[in-house]
Scaffold this motif. Structure first.
Motif, PDB file in Angstrom:
ATOM      1  N   HIS A 395       0.959  -1.189   0.002  1.00  0.00           N
ATOM      2  CA  HIS A 395      -0.198  -0.074  -0.068  1.00  0.00           C
ATOM      3  C   HIS A 395       0.832   1.310  -0.243  1.00  0.00           C
ATOM      4  CE1 HIS A 395      -3.869  -1.952   0.815  1.00  0.00           C
ATOM      5  NE2 HIS A 395      -3.287  -2.783   1.851  1.00  0.00           N
ATOM      6  N   ILE A 396       1.742   1.453   0.695  1.00  0.00           N
ATOM      7  CA  ILE A 396       2.764   2.180   1.072  1.00  0.00           C
ATOM      8  C   ILE A 396       3.468   2.709  -0.343  1.00  0.00           C
ATOM      9  CG2 ILE A 396       4.610   3.307   2.083  1.00  0.00           C
ATOM     10  CD1 ILE A 396       3.922   1.314   4.556  1.00  0.00           C
ATOM     11  N   ASP A 397       3.938   1.472  -0.973  1.00  0.00           N
ATOM     12  CA  ASP A 397       4.670   1.669  -2.087  1.00  0.00           C
ATOM     13  C   ASP A 397       3.944   2.331  -3.479  1.00  0.00           C
ATOM     14  OD1 ASP A 397       6.909   0.754  -1.024  1.00  0.00           O
ATOM     15  OD2 ASP A 397       6.720  -1.391  -1.623  1.00  0.00           O
ATOM     16  N   ARG A 398       2.484   2.324  -3.254  1.00  0.00           N
ATOM     17  CA  ARG A 398       1.834   2.933  -4.224  1.00  0.00           C
ATOM     18  C   ARG A 398       1.836   4.595  -4.237  1.00  0.00           C
ATOM     19  NH1 ARG A 398      -3.607   2.645  -2.776  1.00  0.00           N
ATOM     20  NH2 ARG A 398      -3.640   4.261  -4.285  1.00  0.00           N
ATOM     21  N   GLY A 399       2.157   4.926  -3.204  1.00  0.00           N
ATOM     22  CA  GLY A 399       1.966   6.514  -3.211  1.00  0.00           C
ATOM     23  C   GLY A 399       3.390   7.073  -2.590  1.00  0.00           C
ATOM     24  N   TYR A 400       4.209   6.413  -2.025  1.00  0.00           N
ATOM     25  CA  TYR A 400       5.529   7.348  -1.569  1.00  0.00           C
ATOM     26  C   TYR A 400       6.658   6.688  -2.032  1.00  0.00           C
ATOM     27  CZ  TYR A 400       2.666   9.084   2.191  1.00  0.00           C
ATOM     28  OH  TYR A 400       1.822   9.861   3.004  1.00  0.00           O
ATOM     29  N   GLU A 401       7.552   7.477  -2.773  1.00  0.00           N
ATOM     30  CA  GLU A 401       8.746   7.291  -3.408  1.00  0.00           C
ATOM     31  C   GLU A 401       9.767   6.931  -2.405  1.00  0.00           C
ATOM     32  OE1 GLU A 401       9.879   9.728  -6.747  1.00  0.00           O
ATOM     33  OE2 GLU A 401      12.234   9.549  -6.401  1.00  0.00           O
ATOM     34  N   ASP A 402      10.630   5.772  -2.530  1.00  0.00           N
ATOM     35  CA  ASP A 402      11.638   5.575  -1.767  1.00  0.00           C
ATOM     36  C   ASP A 402      11.307   5.751  -0.323  1.00  0.00           C
ATOM     37  OD1 ASP A 402      14.304   4.695  -0.972  1.00  0.00           O
ATOM     38  OD2 ASP A 402      15.165   6.396  -1.589  1.00  0.00           O
ATOM     39  N   ILE A 403      10.375   5.484   0.551  1.00  0.00           N
ATOM     40  CA  ILE A 403       9.965   5.862   1.773  1.00  0.00           C
ATOM     41  C   ILE A 403      10.881   5.691   2.609  1.00  0.00           C
ATOM     42  CG2 ILE A 403       8.579   3.858   2.156  1.00  0.00           C
ATOM     43  CD1 ILE A 403       7.048   6.908   3.323  1.00  0.00           C
ATOM     44  N   GLU A 404      11.432   4.299   2.444  1.00  0.00           N
ATOM     45  CA  GLU A 404      12.705   4.115   3.786  1.00  0.00           C
ATOM     46  C   GLU A 404      13.788   4.350   3.312  1.00  0.00           C
ATOM     47  OE1 GLU A 404      11.401   1.921   1.599  1.00  0.00           O
ATOM     48  OE2 GLU A 404      12.901   0.214   1.318  1.00  0.00           O
ATOM     49  N   GLY A 405      14.187   4.944   2.048  1.00  0.00           N
ATOM     50  CA  GLY A 405      15.655   5.528   1.721  1.00  0.00           C
ATOM     51  C   GLY A 405      15.499   6.917   2.465  1.00  0.00           C
ATOM     52  N   LYS A 406      13.994   7.745   2.315  1.00  0.00           N
ATOM     53  CA  LYS A 406      14.125   9.051   2.874  1.00  0.00           C
ATOM     54  C   LYS A 406      14.236   8.924   4.275  1.00  0.00           C
ATOM     55  CE  LYS A 406      11.981  10.901  -1.194  1.00  0.00           C
ATOM     56  NZ  LYS A 406      10.835  12.036  -1.858  1.00  0.00           N
ATOM     57  N   PHE A 407      13.543   8.001   4.935  1.00  0.00           N
ATOM     58  CA  PHE A 407      13.550   8.048   6.089  1.00  0.00           C
ATOM     59  C   PHE A 407      14.918   7.670   6.795  1.00  0.00           C
ATOM     60  CE2 PHE A 407       8.869   8.450   6.516  1.00  0.00           C
ATOM     61  CZ  PHE A 407       8.606   9.055   7.793  1.00  0.00           C
ATOM     62  N   ARG A 408      15.589   6.950   6.307  1.00  0.00           N
ATOM     63  CA  ARG A 408      16.919   6.399   6.657  1.00  0.00           C
ATOM     64  C   ARG A 408      17.960   7.676   6.975  1.00  0.00           C
ATOM     65  NH1 ARG A 408      18.114   2.424   2.992  1.00  0.00           N
ATOM     66  NH2 ARG A 408      16.406   0.927   4.060  1.00  0.00           N
ATOM     67  N   LYS A 409      17.791   8.498   5.506  1.00  0.00           N
ATOM     68  CA  LYS A 409      18.523   9.715   5.516  1.00  0.00           C
ATOM     69  C   LYS A 409      18.470  10.701   6.611  1.00  0.00           C
ATOM     70  CE  LYS A 409      19.568  10.114   0.687  1.00  0.00           C
ATOM     71  NZ  LYS A 409      18.729  10.447  -0.517  1.00  0.00           N
ATOM     72  N   ILE A 410      17.194  10.827   7.324  1.00  0.00           N
ATOM     73  CA  ILE A 410      17.078  11.558   8.475  1.00  0.00           C
ATOM     74  C   ILE A 410      17.302  10.959   9.789  1.00  0.00           C
ATOM     75  CG2 ILE A 410      15.787  13.510   6.936  1.00  0.00           C
ATOM     76  CD1 ILE A 410      13.202  12.211   7.748  1.00  0.00           C
ATOM     77  N   GLY A 411      17.832   9.861   9.733  1.00  0.00           N
ATOM     78  CA  GLY A 411      18.132   9.144  10.722  1.00  0.00           C
ATOM     79  C   GLY A 411      17.424   8.162  11.421  1.00  0.00           C
ATOM     80  N   ALA A 412      16.567   7.609  10.544  1.00  0.00           N
ATOM     81  CA  ALA A 412      15.603   6.483  11.185  1.00  0.00           C
ATOM     82  C   ALA A 412      16.348   5.133  10.995  1.00  0.00           C
ATOM     83  CB  ALA A 412      14.356   6.262  10.323  1.00  0.00           C
ATOM     84  N   ASN A 413      16.204   4.251  11.884  1.00  0.00           N
ATOM     85  CA  ASN A 413      16.649   2.759  11.702  1.00  0.00           C
ATOM     86  C   ASN A 413      15.540   1.942  10.955  1.00  0.00           C
ATOM     87  OD1 ASN A 413      17.448   0.292  12.196  1.00  0.00           O
ATOM     88  ND2 ASN A 413      18.363   0.675  14.027  1.00  0.00           N
ATOM     89  N   ILE A 414      15.480   1.935   9.703  1.00  0.00           N
ATOM     90  CA  ILE A 414      14.430   1.288   9.253  1.00  0.00           C
ATOM     91  C   ILE A 414      15.067   0.562   7.739  1.00  0.00           C
ATOM     92  CG2 ILE A 414      14.012   3.427   7.600  1.00  0.00           C
ATOM     93  CD1 ILE A 414      11.016   2.734   7.338  1.00  0.00           C
ATOM     94  N   GLU A 415      14.285  -0.931   7.831  1.00  0.00           N
ATOM     95  CA  GLU A 415      14.983  -1.678   6.854  1.00  0.00           C
ATOM     96  C   GLU A 415      13.723  -2.392   6.235  1.00  0.00           C
ATOM     97  OE1 GLU A 415      18.333  -4.445   7.057  1.00  0.00           O
ATOM     98  OE2 GLU A 415      18.100  -3.768   9.203  1.00  0.00           O
ATOM     99  N   ARG A 416      14.008  -2.787   4.738  1.00  0.00           N
ATOM    100  CA  ARG A 416      12.732  -3.377   4.211  1.00  0.00           C
ATOM    101  C   ARG A 416      13.522  -4.759   4.052  1.00  0.00           C
ATOM    102  NH1 ARG A 416       9.083  -2.170  -0.344  1.00  0.00           N
ATOM    103  NH2 ARG A 416       9.295  -0.140   0.199  1.00  0.00           N
ATOM    104  N   VAL A 417      12.626  -5.805   4.710  1.00  0.00           N
ATOM    105  CA  VAL A 417      13.266  -7.203   4.654  1.00  0.00           C
ATOM    106  C   VAL A 417      12.104  -8.127   3.906  1.00  0.00           C
ATOM    107  CG1 VAL A 417      14.748  -6.790   6.711  1.00  0.00           C
ATOM    108  CG2 VAL A 417      12.501  -7.743   7.128  1.00  0.00           C
ATOM    109  N   GLU A 418      12.497  -9.107   3.451  1.00  0.00           N
ATOM    110  CA  GLU A 418      11.632 -10.351   3.041  1.00  0.00           C
ATOM    111  C   GLU A 418      11.133 -11.067   4.131  1.00  0.00           C
ATOM    112  OE1 GLU A 418      10.885 -11.436  -0.114  1.00  0.00           O
ATOM    113  OE2 GLU A 418      11.658  -9.982  -1.039  1.00  0.00           O
ATOM    114  N   GLU A 419       9.644 -11.268   4.099  1.00  0.00           N
ATOM    115  CA  GLU A 419       9.089 -12.066   5.136  1.00  0.00           C
ATOM    116  C   GLU A 419       9.592 -13.284   5.351  1.00  0.00           C
ATOM    117  OE1 GLU A 419       4.808 -11.826   5.940  1.00  0.00           O
ATOM    118  OE2 GLU A 419       4.707  -9.795   4.880  1.00  0.00           O
TER     119      GLU A 419
END
Ligand code: UD1
Length: 419
Positions: A395-419
């Motif tokens: 759902h998120i990928d439908r509307g936000y470009e590179d969401i985890e990349g953008k959050f990571r750049k501002i310090g978030a500890n966020i990772e996309r992983v295979e379930e």
């Protein structure tokens, strides 16, 4: 299947660059069907809804050249009006714009009933009413919408509700109609102005977009031959503003239009955070627990429903009890059950929800129920203590470009992983 794993809490700090607006892009792409020529579109967000729209256009015979992930040329000189797009159009909501644009281009359109986020009943009766007023005949059977018109003729159309989709769709259908179409009680969202600007750049004659009354003077053809840059996404910008507040962070949000964010800025300041405007940048920071606030979502220039879940995360840890009234979508509080799994104390009362502020959230496994709820859960995960696992992130990928990349750049500890 992929999931996002967020470890918090992290006060977000730094700069974030806003992409082109999803809701403008998914209207401008079908609008290219009205052009008998070539145009270039820049600042397209790199999101799955845009890729899907490009696939549909190619299926209809458009030739698309990708210069970068955000910049394309579209040649719509050879369109196959009989191409079967029923199944592919069922996949997302904004495919309803193909009815207006194909009626204009081909005099007929057949699309699958649009899907999209499950936010409650999402009728398109006002779109249909507009097409029929312009002279089209429509029929909805077996999950498909059929529309045909020997000739579209301009007329006056009053919208009972200031619907974004109906306003744009009627604009699309009337650009090449004979005579003048007047849309009263039109929606005024920034992406409506952007679609009108795009069409005018390509040769249309649309006046009044951004006001209650839009006048479309029909023209014989749109020739294209121009370049257009999509307006910055005010919902993405607002999402990062609220991420700064919820995480007690300090962000500079670049490439946005501060005026489009005024309804949100007013609330962010009311609850005790700080906002400074400078050209196309917003500096937002929050150094203490925000205070409670009451919110009612309304059409632009009211508080946007698409920022309601993100605001809900902020109010979940505000000092005091807040109420949000949702006046646009009946099922927009599904995310509150997920926030409650993270320690929030929210009571969903149908059209409104009661947020009894708690001092902090803690990490938990949560499910994304729709696009903006997904952004809200990322903000919650960044602000919460511990690990948050976020599922159903398509759902998120439908509307936000590179969401985890953008959050990571501002310090978030966020990772996309295979379930
Ligand atoms: C657009 C946005 C969506 C946003 C919404 C409200 C896109 C692709 N999507 O959706 O992100 O949440 O605006 O800002 O731009 N309605 C009717 N009949 C109709 C059309 C709408 O009753 O024919 C009602 C809807 O049920 C809703 C309200 O009008 O209660 C507003 O809907 P609308 O503005 O049309 O939303 P969308 O264009 O679908």
């Amino acid at each position: 299947m992929e999931k996002l794993v967020v470890k918090g809490p992290t006060p977000l700090k730094g700069e974030v660059i806003i992409s082109g607006a999803k809701n403008a892009a998914v209207a401008i792409l079908p609008a290219t069907l009205l052009i008998n020529g070539i145009c270039r579109i820049e600042n397209l967000p790199n999101i799955s809804d845009v890729k899907l729209y490009c696939e549909i256009l190619e299926h209809l015979g458009a030739k698309i050249t990708w210069h970068t992930n955000n910049d394309i040329t579209i040649d719509t000189r050879h369109i196959d009006c009989n191409a079967d797009i029923i199944e592919i159009t069922r996949k997302f909501r904004a495919s309803y714009y193909l009815i207006g644009s194909l009626l204009g281009r081909c005099g007929s359109a057949t699309v699958g009933i649009p899907g999209g986020c499950k936010l409650g009943a999402r009728p398109i009766d006002l779109h249909i009413k507009g097409f029929e007023a312009l002279g089209a005949t429509t029929n909805t059977t077996q999950g498909n919408i059929y529309a045909t018109a020997d000739k579209l003729v301009g007329t006056s159309i009053y919208l009972d509700i200031a619907s974004v989709g109906a306003t744009i769709n009627i604009m699309l259908a009337s650009v090449l109609a004979e005579g003048t179409t007047v849309i009263d009680n039109a929606a005024k969202e920034p992406h409506i102005v952007d679609v009108a600007n795009f069409l005018n750049t390509m040769g249309a004659d649309i006046r009044g977009a951004g006001t209650d009354t839009i006048k479309v003077h029909g023209v014989k053809e749109l020739r294209g031959g121009a370049t257009y840059s999509v307006v910055p996404d005010q919902i993405e910008a607002g999402t990062f503003m609220l991420a700064a507040v919820a995480s007690r962070g300090d962000l500079v949000i670049k490439n946005c239009i501060p005026e489009h964010l005024e309804p949100l800025t007013a609330k962010v300041v009311e609850i005790g955070a700080h906002v400074e405007e400078s050209g196309d940048e917003l500096h937002v920071w929050c150094d203490k627990r925000p205070s409670k606030a009451n919110i009612k979502t309304l059409p632009y220039p009211g508080f946007p429903t698409d920022l309601q879940p993100q605001m809900g995360v902020v109010l979940a840890t505000a000092d005091g009890t807040s109420i949000i009234n949702e006046s646009i979508w009946e099922s927009r509080f599904q995310y509150t059950a997920e926030l409650n799994k993270m320690g929030a104390n929210i009571t969903d009362q149908g059209k409104s929800a009661l947020f009894q502020g708690v001092p902090e959230l803690y990490g938990a496994p949560v499910n994304v129920t729709d696009l903006r709820a997904g952004a809200a859960l990322i903000i919650a995960g960044v602000s919460a203590k511990g690990t948050t696992e976020i599922y159903n992130i398509e759902h998120i990928d439908r509307g936000y470009e590179d969401i985890e990349g953008k959050f990571r750049k501002i310090g978030a500890n966020i990772e996309r992983v295979e379930e």
